[in-house]
Design an enzyme around this catalytic site. Structure first.
Site, PDB file in Angstrom:
ATOM      1  N   ALA A 201      51.322  -0.664  22.895  1.00  0.00           N
ATOM      2  CA  ALA A 201      51.712  -1.947  22.308  1.00  0.00           C
ATOM      3  C   ALA A 201      51.358  -3.155  23.183  1.00  0.00           C
ATOM      4  O   ALA A 201      51.006  -4.215  22.656  1.00  0.00           O
ATOM      5  CB  ALA A 201      53.211  -1.948  22.009  1.00  0.00           C
ATOM      6  N   CYS A 326      43.330  -1.218  37.158  1.00  0.00           N
ATOM      7  CA  CYS A 326      43.900   0.025  37.674  1.00  0.00           C
ATOM      8  C   CYS A 326      43.264   0.434  38.990  1.00  0.00           C
ATOM      9  O   CYS A 326      43.824   1.207  39.738  1.00  0.00           O
ATOM     10  CB  CYS A 326      43.715   1.138  36.661  1.00  0.00           C
ATOM     11  SG  CYS A 326      44.286   0.663  35.038  1.00  0.00           S
TER      12      CYS A 326
END
Ligand SMILES: *Cc1c(COP(=O)(O)O)cnc(C)c1O
Length: 396
Positions: A201, A326
């Site tokens: 989401a 990341c």
């Protein structure tokens, strides 16, 4: 303090006001457990099912094929490990690519330690897999193909429908990490022959810490977490009702507004690229020029360190990313940029700009001006660049 200008929508997005509005009552007023039989329990359950219908509708699935999870990474883990464990009697071979998100790559590496065999497909200089390579990698032990829908670093969109056809032809299960695609690209899981699809989401203006996995009816996928029987016994734990409601609202809004959103992002992107290519020499745009996410620009500046660029942009209130969020903190070039064969000196100076909802043309102008100045300033301090320029002038 500078005004914050956010160009990192592939890392995360702000929750939309309308999404927050629908979520908020489920934290306190309607706090019931969806498994409880009294009224506030039942209303929480109804909200959950409404979110499931919205999620399914957005991707052309049935609502009973949607399972809510704790994030995109969890969806990837459940899809890949779940299918691997449930189908290991049929074979132990998995096919993926070299440019997946760590949520897929590290899940595959973990399975390799357990005896599964994994093929990591190469990509071309635009980041596309070869369908021939895919088909010839399939053997009689292949149980799963996991290929991302759109790449989070360079924005390239893989030939998902064609991969689906190959998977179906060979009777192999097909999972796609669509975390970057959901909310940005039209998706129809039936038409595309997708068996499992991961989403998250917070990549489409919903809250962080909630995701979903589509599992086609009839696909064998083993649960990873033991406990209660929530989510049709695929994911134990009391449902995160408020955030699931947020996911449902966010995906609904995203697909209602998809065309306008993409048009806006395309315009900002084209404008940005045109200006930068005109004003900053020795640059290279990475990723496919047309088969791509509308809001993503991955651009390499020679004679510049990506990290230094980020810090100087941050001083001006600009949020962007070097390679992948990341892997930031480590200065080795990203696995995606290496996989597309980018030379080290370009890979080191790469910047990911991802446009989104709240960006305006004025913001983009500010970004362009800042980049032009910063790149020049950094290059003028680089001995390598100064030497290069001296040689260039000599040749003339
Ligand atoms: C962000 C991202 C994920 C991880 O999602 P989380 O919800 O942060 O765990 C996985 N795959 C891709 C392609 C992503 O961009």
């Amino acid at each position: 303090m500078n005004k914050i200008r956010y160009f990192d929508h592939a890392a995360t997005t702000a929750v939309k006001e309308d999404v927050l509005k629908e979520m908020i009552s489920f934290f306190n007023l309607e706090f019931g457990n969806p498994s409880s039989l009294y009224t506030i329990g039942r209303s929480a359950k109804r909200a959950l099912e409404e979110a499931r219908i919205r999620t399914a509708t957005a991707i052309g699935a049935m609502s009973k094929e949607i399972y809510f999870t704790g994030c995109g990474s969890e969806s990837d883990n459940l899809a890949i490990k779940g299918v691997a464990y449930a189908n290991c009697n049929k074979g132990n071979h998995i096919i993926t690519t070299k440019i997946e998100h760590p949520a897929v790559l590290n899940t595959c590496k973990a399975l390799e330690k357990e005896g599964f065999k994994v093929t990591y497909l190469d990509v071309d200089e635009d980041g596309l897999i070869s369908l021939q390579d895919l088909e010839s990698a399939i053997n009689n032990k292949t149980i799963l193909i996991s290929i991302m829908f759109a790449n989070n670093e360079i924005g390239t969109i893989e030939p998902i429908k064609e991969i689906g056809i190959i998977a179906k032809k060979h009777n192999v299960i097909f999972h796609t990490d669509a975390v970057q695609a959901v909310g940005n690209v039209k998706i129809d899981v039936k038409e595309m022959n997708i068996d499992l699809l991961s989403m998250s989401a917070h990549k489409f203006y919903g809250p962080k810490g909630v995701g979903a996995l589509y599992i086609k009816e009839g696909i064998q996928c083993r649960k990873l977490q033991d406990g209660g029987h929530q989510e049709k016994d695929k994911r134990a734990g009391t449902e995160n009702v408020a955030e699931i409601v947020g996911l449902g609202k966010a995906i609904d809004l995203a697909y209602k507004n998809l065309e306008n959103y993409n048009k806006k992002l395309n315009e900002l992107r084209e404008y940005f690229i045109t200006q930068i290519e005109k004003r900053v020499p020795y640059t290279k745009i990475n990723g496919h020029r047309t088969k791509r996410l509308a809001g993503n620009v991955n651009i390499s500046f020679r004679f510049v360190e990506g990290e230094e660029l980020l810090l100087k942009l941050d001083e001006r209130g600009i949020c962007a990313s070097a390679g992948s969020a990341c892997s930031s903190g480590s200065s080795s070039p990203s696995h995606v940029l290496l996989a597309i064969g980018l030379q080290e000196e370009f890979a080191q100076g790469s910047l990911r700009i991802t446009f989104g909802e709240e960006n305006t043309k004025e913001d983009v102008d500010y970004l362009i001006e800042s980049l032009v100045q910063i790149v020049e300033e950094v290059r003028n301090k680089s001995p390598k660049y100064l030497k290069f320029i001296k040689n260039e002038l000599k040749i003339e």
